[in-house]
Design a protein around this motif. Structure first.
Motif, PDB file in Angstrom:
ATOM      1  N   ALA A 372       0.835  -1.203   0.000  1.00 49.05           N
ATOM      2  CA  ALA A 372       0.000   0.000   0.000  1.00 49.05           C
ATOM      3  C   ALA A 372       0.871   1.256   0.000  1.00 49.05           C
ATOM      4  N   GLN A 373       1.921   1.226   0.811  1.00 51.98           N
ATOM      5  CA  GLN A 373       2.804   2.394   0.874  1.00 51.98           C
ATOM      6  C   GLN A 373       3.532   2.624  -0.444  1.00 51.98           C
ATOM      7  N   SER A 374       4.063   1.533  -1.001  1.00 47.34           N
ATOM      8  CA  SER A 374       4.793   1.695  -2.265  1.00 47.34           C
ATOM      9  C   SER A 374       3.869   2.202  -3.353  1.00 47.34           C
ATOM     10  N   LEU A 375       2.625   1.724  -3.350  1.00 46.56           N
ATOM     11  CA  LEU A 375       1.697   2.158  -4.390  1.00 46.56           C
ATOM     12  C   LEU A 375       1.330   3.628  -4.202  1.00 46.56           C
ATOM     13  N   GLU A 376       1.081   4.009  -2.967  1.00 52.86           N
ATOM     14  CA  GLU A 376       0.698   5.405  -2.744  1.00 52.86           C
ATOM     15  C   GLU A 376       1.834   6.359  -3.087  1.00 52.86           C
ATOM     16  N   ALA A 403     -15.174  -1.989  -4.726  1.00 57.01           N
ATOM     17  CA  ALA A 403     -14.500  -1.559  -5.950  1.00 57.01           C
ATOM     18  C   ALA A 403     -15.508  -1.060  -6.974  1.00 57.01           C
ATOM     19  N   ALA A 404     -16.620  -1.761  -7.083  1.00 58.58           N
ATOM     20  CA  ALA A 404     -17.649  -1.349  -8.048  1.00 58.58           C
ATOM     21  C   ALA A 404     -18.258  -0.013  -7.634  1.00 58.58           C
ATOM     22  N   ALA A 405     -18.486   0.142  -6.347  1.00 59.16           N
ATOM     23  CA  ALA A 405     -19.121   1.372  -5.878  1.00 59.16           C
ATOM     24  C   ALA A 405     -18.177   2.565  -5.983  1.00 59.16           C
ATOM     25  N   SER A 406     -16.870   2.298  -5.865  1.00 57.50           N
ATOM     26  CA  SER A 406     -15.927   3.409  -5.806  1.00 57.50           C
ATOM     27  C   SER A 406     -15.042   3.506  -7.037  1.00 57.50           C
ATOM     28  N   ASP A 407     -15.291   2.633  -8.018  1.00 52.17           N
ATOM     29  CA  ASP A 407     -14.478   2.622  -9.218  1.00 52.17           C
ATOM     30  C   ASP A 407     -13.008   2.384  -8.857  1.00 52.17           C
ATOM     31  N   ALA A 408     -12.775   1.335  -8.113  1.00 52.48           N
ATOM     32  CA  ALA A 408     -11.418   1.052  -7.668  1.00 52.48           C
ATOM     33  C   ALA A 408     -10.892  -0.222  -8.331  1.00 52.48           C
ATOM     34  N   LEU A 409      -9.581  -0.386  -8.279  1.00 56.27           N
ATOM     35  CA  LEU A 409      -8.930  -1.598  -8.748  1.00 56.27           C
ATOM     36  C   LEU A 409      -8.673  -2.490  -7.545  1.00 56.27           C
ATOM     37  N   VAL A 410      -8.753  -3.796  -7.719  1.00 55.16           N
ATOM     38  CA  VAL A 410      -8.471  -4.690  -6.603  1.00 55.16           C
ATOM     39  C   VAL A 410      -7.145  -5.402  -6.864  1.00 55.16           C
ATOM     40  N   ILE A 411      -6.275  -5.392  -5.865  1.00 61.14           N
ATOM     41  CA  ILE A 411      -4.988  -6.057  -6.009  1.00 61.14           C
ATOM     42  C   ILE A 411      -4.853  -7.144  -4.964  1.00 61.14           C
ATOM     43  N   VAL A 430     -15.324  -5.410 -12.661  1.00 61.85           N
ATOM     44  CA  VAL A 430     -14.274  -4.929 -11.756  1.00 61.85           C
ATOM     45  C   VAL A 430     -12.953  -5.617 -12.106  1.00 61.85           C
ATOM     46  N   ASP A 431     -11.898  -4.828 -12.134  1.00 63.30           N
ATOM     47  CA  ASP A 431     -10.584  -5.329 -12.513  1.00 63.30           C
ATOM     48  C   ASP A 431      -9.833  -5.845 -11.272  1.00 63.30           C
ATOM     49  N   ILE A 432      -9.529  -7.147 -11.270  1.00 67.93           N
ATOM     50  CA  ILE A 432      -8.759  -7.718 -10.149  1.00 67.93           C
ATOM     51  C   ILE A 432      -7.405  -8.170 -10.690  1.00 67.93           C
ATOM     52  N   ARG A 433      -6.337  -7.833  -9.991  1.00 75.92           N
ATOM     53  CA  ARG A 433      -4.995  -8.241 -10.419  1.00 75.92           C
ATOM     54  C   ARG A 433      -4.302  -8.997  -9.302  1.00 75.92           C
ATOM     55  N   PHE A 434      -3.553 -10.016  -9.703  1.00 75.51           N
ATOM     56  CA  PHE A 434      -2.851 -10.816  -8.697  1.00 75.51           C
ATOM     57  C   PHE A 434      -1.346 -10.688  -8.889  1.00 75.51           C
ATOM     58  N   TYR A 435      -0.643 -10.537  -7.795  1.00 75.58           N
ATOM     59  CA  TYR A 435       0.818 -10.463  -7.864  1.00 75.58           C
ATOM     60  C   TYR A 435       1.451 -11.294  -6.762  1.00 75.58           C
ATOM     61  N   GLY A 436       2.698 -11.671  -7.004  1.00 78.53           N
ATOM     62  CA  GLY A 436       3.432 -12.412  -5.999  1.00 78.53           C
ATOM     63  C   GLY A 436       4.667 -11.658  -5.552  1.00 78.53           C
ATOM     64  N   ILE A 438       6.110  -7.640  -4.822  1.00 83.80           N
ATOM     65  CA  ILE A 438       5.713  -6.242  -4.673  1.00 83.80           C
ATOM     66  C   ILE A 438       6.227  -5.390  -5.833  1.00 83.80           C
ATOM     67  N   TYR A 439       7.472  -5.617  -6.207  1.00 85.52           N
ATOM     68  CA  TYR A 439       8.084  -4.850  -7.288  1.00 85.52           C
ATOM     69  C   TYR A 439       7.246  -4.949  -8.572  1.00 85.52           C
ATOM     70  N   ASP A 440       6.770  -6.165  -8.874  1.00 87.57           N
ATOM     71  CA  ASP A 440       5.970  -6.369 -10.091  1.00 87.57           C
ATOM     72  C   ASP A 440       4.709  -5.521 -10.068  1.00 87.57           C
ATOM     73  N   ALA A 441       4.032  -5.560  -8.928  1.00 86.16           N
ATOM     74  CA  ALA A 441       2.776  -4.828  -8.800  1.00 86.16           C
ATOM     75  C   ALA A 441       3.020  -3.331  -8.987  1.00 86.16           C
ATOM     76  N   VAL A 442       4.032  -2.835  -8.299  1.00 85.94           N
ATOM     77  CA  VAL A 442       4.320  -1.406  -8.346  1.00 85.94           C
ATOM     78  C   VAL A 442       4.728  -0.990  -9.768  1.00 85.94           C
ATOM     79  N   GLU A 443       5.570  -1.820 -10.367  1.00 85.08           N
ATOM     80  CA  GLU A 443       6.078  -1.531 -11.698  1.00 85.08           C
ATOM     81  C   GLU A 443       4.942  -1.491 -12.735  1.00 85.08           C
ATOM     82  N   LYS A 444       4.055  -2.454 -12.658  1.00 82.50           N
ATOM     83  CA  LYS A 444       2.957  -2.512 -13.632  1.00 82.50           C
ATOM     84  C   LYS A 444       2.056  -1.298 -13.495  1.00 82.50           C
ATOM     85  N   ILE A 445       1.793  -0.914 -12.268  1.00 83.07           N
ATOM     86  CA  ILE A 445       0.905   0.224 -12.084  1.00 83.07           C
ATOM     87  C   ILE A 445       1.602   1.517 -12.498  1.00 83.07           C
TER      88      ILE A 445
END
Ligand code: GDP
Length: 556
Positions: A372-376, A403-411, A430-436, A438-445
């Motif tokens: 959460a911190q890295s993403l923010e 996510a549907a109510a707030s137009d959010a992405l789920v990770i 709703v868009d759900i993404r899975f990662y294993g 942290i670097y991958d998740a942050v990089e993709k976003i």
């Protein structure tokens, strides 16, 4: 395709995409509004300001399971003097109003919990004004308490805390308050802004104080509505009754609903035949924030649907016919997509998008916090990243609803989504993404924000042939006599040669013949002559495979 949408020619697109596309190619389009409803709203909103009067608040109870939401709702209800009027029996219609003598009214939604609350919001119905967060005094802040806080906060709903079960010797309100403080709910007692009321659903102690606090909060919020206009309401519950046909519980949002009014709710219409309150009392009219159960509609509208009182039957018919049409179109088009990473960059660059909301679920508290911190930290001037809910555990329906109510992405980080959540995500778009990692998740976003997500390439197998005989030709080199065993071979495609499960060549055909003729394709079951560009070592038994490369939308 430039917008990251790979639609085929027959596909219906949603409104947002159509507008974006029109702008991109310089075409002006105008949307025909639901004109009648529009007219009603406009006419009334002009009058509204002058005629607005204070209205009761609408309240939802939330909290962890077994902390006493249902008991508290019952206890609140039993304080209602009007509820004890003789001859009337309590009806569970989805909402009830409590009369606080000399002070006012409060309307409670009968389905407690943040799931129901957010499900309504996802359907575009924000009926709740104030959330009562029920926390058991002997248990403290628990995972669903935190979920509830996030759901309420996301809806910008003020929270009043009811510390329940204070009759128990084990109850420890101080500990509850310190738990709340950790989630940015600083109790008033400690100099903060959060009202905390100690209650017992069992003995009823503290319930009157809680009601007073709700009225106080409602005064601060200056909740107002014009009671003198055609009624607009929200359906909170509906069902088909054996005796009365379609029945819907509606909370009036503004105006006054009368017995005999012609109303429209979603694609259904009808005259209000019978209107009752939660005490089973037949009413002639109902004003803002009151809940009534009504019959007379020609179908069962969905919860969350808006209800409008309209002038006459003709108007109602026009609206419902148009609605039916829209519903059919929507079904053909499939779910409207919510936020997706593919559309992120175009939204940021259009400037219409300032904040990317994220829901992060992970396997440990540490990983959720770190991610959460890295993403923010990826936030820029143009787009802020905001984790609206982060928690340990798999992705559940309540996350998808939020996510549907707030137009959010789920990770999901090292976690999966349960099957119900997956089905719901598909339905709600709703868009759900899975990662294993942290670097991958942050990089993709990060890449998605910068618009540099590469489209992914996908290989699609098309044909398979087996070489049965080898011919040598002085002109073209080795020719393999083959038979197509699966699919079809296309001359222009990529080819690979496989020998004993090992790829020995990748490239193109130099020729593809059927008997003596050069051909563009050879179908399954047919024979052909094959030669490969730059490869002469064909052998009997080799497998020739053809495939094409499709570009699919960038995925993460
Ligand atoms: P919900 O899951 O939040 O709706 O919780 P319930 O209302 O079903 O309550 C869960 C359990 O706590 C039940 O056994 C209730 O009897 C009990 N309970 C609820 N409120 C109180 C209270 O104020 N005091 C005591 N002692 N027990 C309570």
């Amino acid at each position: 395709m430039g917008l990251g949408i790979f639609a085929n020619v027959n596909q219906l697109l949603n409104e947002e995409i159509v507008f974006a596309l029109a702008e991109a190619i310089g075409v002006a389009i105008a949307k025909e509004e639901d004109e009648v409803v529009e007219k009603i709203q406009k006419a009334t909103s002009e009058e509204d300001a002058a005629k607005e009067k204070l209205r009761p608040p609408v309240v939802t109870l939330m909290g962890h399971v077994d902390h006493g939401k249902t008991s508290l709702l019952d206890s609140i209800r039993s304080t209602d003097v009007a509820g004890r009027e003789k001859g009337f029996i309590t009806q569970h219609i989805g909402a009830y109003s409590v009369d606080i003598p000399g002070k006012g009214h409060v309307t409670f939604l009968d389905t407690p919990g943040h799931e129901a609350f957010t499900a309504m919001r996802a359907r575009g119905a924000d009926v709740t004004d104030i959330v009562v967060l029920v926390v058991a005094g002997d248990d403290g802040v628990m995972p669903q308490t935190i979920e509830a806080i996030h759901h309420a906060r996301e809806a910008k709903c003020p929270i009043i805390v009811a510390i329940n079960k204070c009759d128990l010797p084990a109850a420890n309100p101080q500990q509850v308050m310190s738990g709340l403080q950790k989630h940015d709910l600083m109790p008033e007692e400690w100099g903060g802004k959060t009202i905390c009321v100690k209650v017992s659903a069992k003995t009823g102690k503290g319930v009157p104080e809680l009601l007073e606090m709700l009225l106080l909060q409602s005064e601060v919020m200056e909740l107002k509505a014009n009671p003198d206009c055609p009624a607009v309401g929200t359906v909170v519950e509906s069902h088909l009754s054996k005796g009365s046909g379609p029945v819907a519980t509606v909370i009036v949002r503004k105006g006054t609903l009368h017995h005999g009014d012609m109303v429209v709710a979603g694609p259904y219409m009808g005259r209000v035949r019978v209107m009752k309150n939660d005490k089973g009392k037949t009413l002639q009219k109902a004003g803002p924030a009151y809940a009534v159960e009504l019959s007379g509609l020609n179908g069962v509208p969905e919860a969350g649907e808006k209800l409008y009182a309209v002038e006459d039957e003709k108007t109602a018919k026009r609206i419902t016919e148009q609605r039916m049409l829209e519903i059919r179109e929507r079904q053909m088009r499939g779910a409207t997509r919510h936020m997706s990473l593919e559309s992120l960059y175009s939204k940021i660059s259009e400037g219409i998008f300032k904040e990317l909301k994220l829901i992060v679920k992970g396997d440990t508290q540490g990983s959720v916090e770190a991610l959460a911190q890295s993403l923010e930290k990826l936030s820029t001037d143009k787009c802020r990243l905001h984790v609206i809910h982060g928690a340990v555990g798999g992705i559940n329906e309540s996350d998808v609803m939020l996510a549907a109510a707030s137009d959010a992405l789920v990770i999901g980080f090292h976690v999966k989504a349960d099957p119900k959540a997956m089905t719901m995500a598909e339905k709600e778009g709703v868009d759900i993404r899975f990662y294993g990692i942290i670097y991958d998740a942050v990089e993709k976003i990060r890449k998605a924000m910068e618009g540099i997500l590469e489209p992914e390439l996908e290989e699609v197998a098309e044909g398979k042939a087996q070489i049965r005989q080898i011919f040598k030709s002085s002109k073209v080199g080795t020719i393999g006599g083959a038979r197509v065993v699966k699919g079809r071979l296309l001359r222009q495609r990529n080819v690979r040669l496989v020998r004993n499960n090992v790829v020995v060549f990748e490239g193109k055909f130099s020729s593809l013949k059927h008997f003596k003729d050069d051909v563009k394709e050879v179908a399954e079951g047919h024979e052909c002559g094959i030669s490969l560009a730059g490869f002469n070592d064909l052998r009997e038994g080799d497998i020739v495979e053809t495939y094409r490369i499709d570009k699919i939308a960038a995925t993460l």
